[in-house]
Scaffold this motif. Structure first.
Motif, short mmCIF file in Angstrom:
data_model
loop_
_atom_site.label_atom_id
_atom_site.label_comp_id
_atom_site.label_asym_id
_atom_site.label_seq_id
_atom_site.Cartn_x
_atom_site.Cartn_y
_atom_site.Cartn_z
N UNK A 150 18.47 -15.78 3.81
CA UNK A 150 17.48 -16.82 4.07
C UNK A 150 16.21 -16.59 3.26
N UNK A 151 15.75 -15.34 3.21
CA UNK A 151 14.55 -15.03 2.43
C UNK A 151 14.79 -15.29 0.94
N UNK A 152 15.97 -14.93 0.45
CA UNK A 152 16.30 -15.17 -0.95
C UNK A 152 16.25 -16.67 -1.26
N UNK A 153 16.80 -17.47 -0.37
CA UNK A 153 16.83 -18.91 -0.58
C UNK A 153 15.44 -19.54 -0.43
N UNK A 154 14.64 -19.00 0.48
CA UNK A 154 13.29 -19.54 0.70
C UNK A 154 12.40 -19.34 -0.52
N UNK A 155 12.59 -18.27 -1.25
CA UNK A 155 11.74 -18.02 -2.41
C UNK A 155 12.31 -18.63 -3.69
N UNK A 156 13.50 -19.26 -3.59
CA UNK A 156 14.13 -19.85 -4.77
C UNK A 156 13.35 -21.09 -5.23
N UNK A 157 13.30 -21.30 -6.52
CA UNK A 157 12.66 -22.47 -7.10
C UNK A 157 13.54 -23.69 -6.85
N UNK A 158 13.00 -24.68 -6.15
CA UNK A 158 13.78 -25.85 -5.77
C UNK A 158 14.20 -26.68 -6.97
N UNK A 159 13.48 -26.57 -8.09
CA UNK A 159 13.84 -27.34 -9.29
C UNK A 159 14.96 -26.66 -10.06
N UNK A 160 14.88 -25.32 -10.18
CA UNK A 160 15.90 -24.60 -10.94
C UNK A 160 17.15 -24.32 -10.10
N UNK A 161 16.96 -24.06 -8.81
CA UNK A 161 18.08 -23.72 -7.93
C UNK A 161 18.04 -24.58 -6.68
N UNK A 162 18.27 -25.88 -6.81
CA UNK A 162 18.18 -26.78 -5.64
C UNK A 162 19.18 -26.44 -4.54
N UNK A 163 20.40 -26.03 -4.94
CA UNK A 163 21.40 -25.70 -3.92
C UNK A 163 21.00 -24.48 -3.11
N UNK A 164 20.50 -23.44 -3.80
CA UNK A 164 20.07 -22.23 -3.11
C UNK A 164 18.88 -22.51 -2.20
N UNK A 165 17.91 -23.25 -2.70
CA UNK A 165 16.74 -23.57 -1.90
C UNK A 165 17.11 -24.40 -0.66
N UNK A 166 18.07 -25.30 -0.81
CA UNK A 166 18.48 -26.15 0.31
C UNK A 166 19.17 -25.35 1.41
N UNK A 167 19.77 -24.22 1.06
CA UNK A 167 20.47 -23.42 2.07
C UNK A 167 19.51 -22.64 2.97
N UNK A 168 18.24 -22.59 2.62
CA UNK A 168 17.28 -21.80 3.39
C UNK A 168 17.19 -22.26 4.84
N UNK A 169 17.04 -23.57 5.05
CA UNK A 169 16.88 -24.08 6.41
C UNK A 169 18.16 -23.88 7.22
N UNK A 170 19.32 -24.03 6.57
CA UNK A 170 20.60 -23.82 7.28
C UNK A 170 20.73 -22.38 7.74
N UNK A 171 20.40 -21.44 6.85
CA UNK A 171 20.51 -20.02 7.18
C UNK A 171 19.50 -19.62 8.25
N UNK A 172 18.28 -20.16 8.18
CA UNK A 172 17.27 -19.87 9.19
C UNK A 172 17.71 -20.37 10.55
#
Length: 278
Positions: free
Chosen positions: A85-107
């Motif tokens: 979740x921390x990894x996804x939360x710090x991901x750049x939403x423009x470069x890694x939209x899929x990773x960033x979107x997983x943050x809320x699901x993992x949290x």
């Protein structure tokens, strides 16, 4: 130790190496455990953490692979969920939209799996969303202040070790630190060893009196710039006075390089000791 399993041994190795700042050593220990014991969620967690803390795109990709592999074995592993979740939360939403979107699901999964746990309190999308430009500046200032304290402490330790060496007529401080896995002792021994010799005499002198040297340099900067303005050499602002700071900046960079070398030596020593114990 009675009751200690192989997975416990590897986890202890990873933890101690992580606390010592040996990210690459953590990855080696975790991978060694995976090779010997087979897939283990806890070791995948350490492997992922060893990559994630590097804060680099390639390492983030490797961390995500390890997090996903671990969660494939244990979907409710709190460490894996929190770290991912921390990894996804710090991901750049423009470069890694899929990773960033997983943050809320993992949290959400983390809070559902253990709502009262410390892990569930750590990664929150709201906290990261509120981070702004000034937060980053403050964090940078804190890091800079901590590095300055490390350099100041290293300079004081050097002064003390030089006095002891001069009083003993030998290099006792280096000998004392050589067989120790203590980080502070290793840094002191490496500093004294690296700054020995006639060519490093100016560095030792400025490091030995670092606080006074900075104070004198700042006074000289102000006096030089004031004199240049009064004499009409410059009208308003001048960089010439700040040249007095260059020797101190060079010395601080030298101390930082020595500290980095000492920490690498400490991690290598600790890694060897832990490998022998296991």
């Amino acid at each position: 130790m009675s009751g200690t399993t192989a997975i416990d041994v590897y986890q202890d190795r990873c933890e101690q190496l992580f606390l010592a700042g040996g990210n690459a050593a953590v990855r080696r220990a975790a991978q060694e455990g995976l090779d010997e014991l087979g897939p283990q969620p806890d070791l995948y967690c350490w492997l992922a953490l060893g990559h994630a803390v590097e804060d680099d795109d390639d390492h983030d990709d490797r961390a995500e692979e390890a997090f996903r592999a671990g969660l494939g074995l244990d979907a409710d592993h709190l460490g894996l969920l929190a770290g991912y979740a921390e990894l996804c939360l710090r991901a750049d939403a423009f470069e890694y939209p899929g990773r960033a979107a997983r943050a809320s699901v993992l949290s959400r999964r983390l809070k559902e799996a253990a709502p009262e746990s410390a892990e569930a309190e750590q990664p929150t999308a709201e906290r990261w969303a509120r981070r702004g430009y000034w937060d980053d500046i403050r964090m940078g200032a804190v890091v800079g202040a901590l590095q300055g304290r490390d350099t100041e402490a290293q300079a004081r330790a050097l002064a003390e070790d030089l006095r002891q060496r001069d009083g003993d007529g030998g290099d006792g401080a280096v000998t004392r630190g050589a067989g120790s896995v203590d980080r502070a002792a290793t840094v002191r021994a490496t500093t004294l060893e690296a700054l020995s010799g006639p060519w490093n005499a100016p560095v030792r002198l400025l490091g030995r009196y670092r606080t006074a040297a900075w104070a004198v340099s700042l006074i000289l900067c102000f006096a030089t710039n004031s004199a240049l303005r009064r004499t009409g050499v410059v009208d308003h602002f001048s960089v010439w006075g700040y040249l007095w700071l260059i020797p101190l900046l060079i010395v601080d960079r030298r101390f930082a390089a020595v500290r980095k070398e000492a920490e690498a030596r400490h991690v290598a020593h600790l890694e060897a000791v832990l490998a022998e114990r296991s």
